[in-house]
Design an enzyme around this catalytic site. Structure first.
Site, PDB file in Angstrom:
ATOM      1  N   HIS A 175     -21.759  -8.547  87.616  1.00 13.18           N
ATOM      2  CA  HIS A 175     -22.646  -9.318  88.476  1.00 13.18           C
ATOM      3  C   HIS A 175     -22.949  -8.578  89.782  1.00 13.18           C
ATOM      4  CE1 HIS A 175     -24.493 -13.089  87.565  1.00 13.18           C
ATOM      5  NE2 HIS A 175     -24.461 -13.465  88.825  1.00 13.18           N
ATOM      6  N   TYR A 219     -31.190 -13.678  98.069  1.00  9.84           N
ATOM      7  CA  TYR A 219     -31.371 -12.246  98.290  1.00  9.84           C
ATOM      8  C   TYR A 219     -32.239 -11.963  99.508  1.00  9.84           C
ATOM      9  CZ  TYR A 219     -29.193 -11.922  93.769  1.00  9.84           C
ATOM     10  OH  TYR A 219     -28.302 -12.049  92.742  1.00  9.84           O
TER      11      TYR A 219
END
Length: 298
Positions: A240, A275
């Site tokens: 991940h 993000y």
């Protein structure tokens, strides 16, 4: 009411009608068995006897035991989904999980590798089938932003070398087509030359273990941890983290949040927006280091 039988019926429904993964089914089972034990300990005779006050007390107890806010959110989601099933089947008239909120979980920004760290990690010495496979797995994780489960589920026919793309089945059994970068294609080409010496029989899996069958998620995690140590990568290397790095680097270069959402397979753009916070954190760090009046000097 036979609580065990109702739970098994619910899990069959999730498997057959909602096509949930085995990982998701295991999470539902674990959470609802926890609730069942709580009910038994408090003399609540069956699912229909559980009231909202009981769920609140159950959640409060889980929080005191150290269960995180995110885990409690998942626990409440399992309870609500289970009771919707019981309501539908006429087995219960209420949903005691409604209106109950979990403690707010602190927002953790995903940890990423910068481009130089990724480059160093990928420079592993390929000398046999295992190292060729590991290199191809890491390149593909970073190249296409795959989830771990998506990587191990890939078959040989899912990669199109001429089109530089792959087809993957993600959460909710949704398929999406993804581009594959040149470095990943080259690594895959090397791995496919080594693969016949490792695979057992006619297994269609793209990535196989040293025993010849489809590689497991745990084996992938262990191999990435191994190479992270071998290449002296800062922090733990896991699948991940490469997916996070893919998303962060792509967003930083393009600024196209919708495109990154599609590539990651996020149903909700709010999931992708984390993000943007990560990108801002990077910009803030640069500002603090570079701007002459950003900080007070010691």
């Amino acid at each position: 009411m036979d609580t065990a039988a109702e739970l098994e019926s619910f899990l069959r429904y999730l498997r057959s009608e909602r096509q949930c993964s085995e990982h998701t089914l295991a999470s539902y089972r674990r959470d609802l068995e926890r609730l069942s034990r709580y009910a038994a300990d408090n003399n609540l005779a069956g699912w229909d006897a559980i009231m909202p006050r009981d769920v609140r007390a159950f959640v409060a107890g889980a929080h005191r035991e150290g269960l995180s806010g995110k885990s409690i959110q998942r626990l409440l989601s399992a309870i609500r989904t289970f009771y919707r099933f019981l309501n539908r089947e006429g087995l219960c008239a209420r949903n005691p999980g409604l209106g109950i909120s979990a403690p707010r979980a602190p927002r953790r920004l995903p940890k990423t590798l910068d481009a130089d760290q990724v480059g160093q990690l990928m420079q592993i010495p390929v000398s046999d089938a295992v190292s060729a496979r590991d290199c191809a797995m890491m390149e593909l994780l970073y190249s296409s932003g795959l989830r771990l489960a998506e990587l191990v589920s890939l078959d040989l026919g899912d990669i199109d070398f001429r089109d530089a793309s792959l087809v993957v089945t993600g959460k909710g059994r949704k398929t999406r087509m993804l581009p594959v970068g040149g470095k990943a294609l080259a690594a895959l080409d090397v791995w496919l030359d080594w693969r016949p010496g490792l695979v057992r029989g006619e297994d269609p899996a793209l990535f196989v273990s040293s025993r010849g069958g489809r590689i497991s998620t745990r084996a992938v995690q262990q191999r990435l941890e191994h190479w992270g140590r071998h290449q002296a990568t800062e922090g733990q290397v896991h699948p991940h983290r490469l997916r996070h790095s893919f998303a962060s680097h792509l967003l930083e270069s393009s600024g196209d949040l919708r495109a990154v959402q599609e590539l990651l397979g996020h149903a909700d753009i709010a999931t992708t927006q984390v993000y943007t916070h990560l990108d801002f954190q990077h910009l803030a760090d640069v500002y603090d280091r570079a701007h002459p009046r950003a900080r007070k000097k010691k």
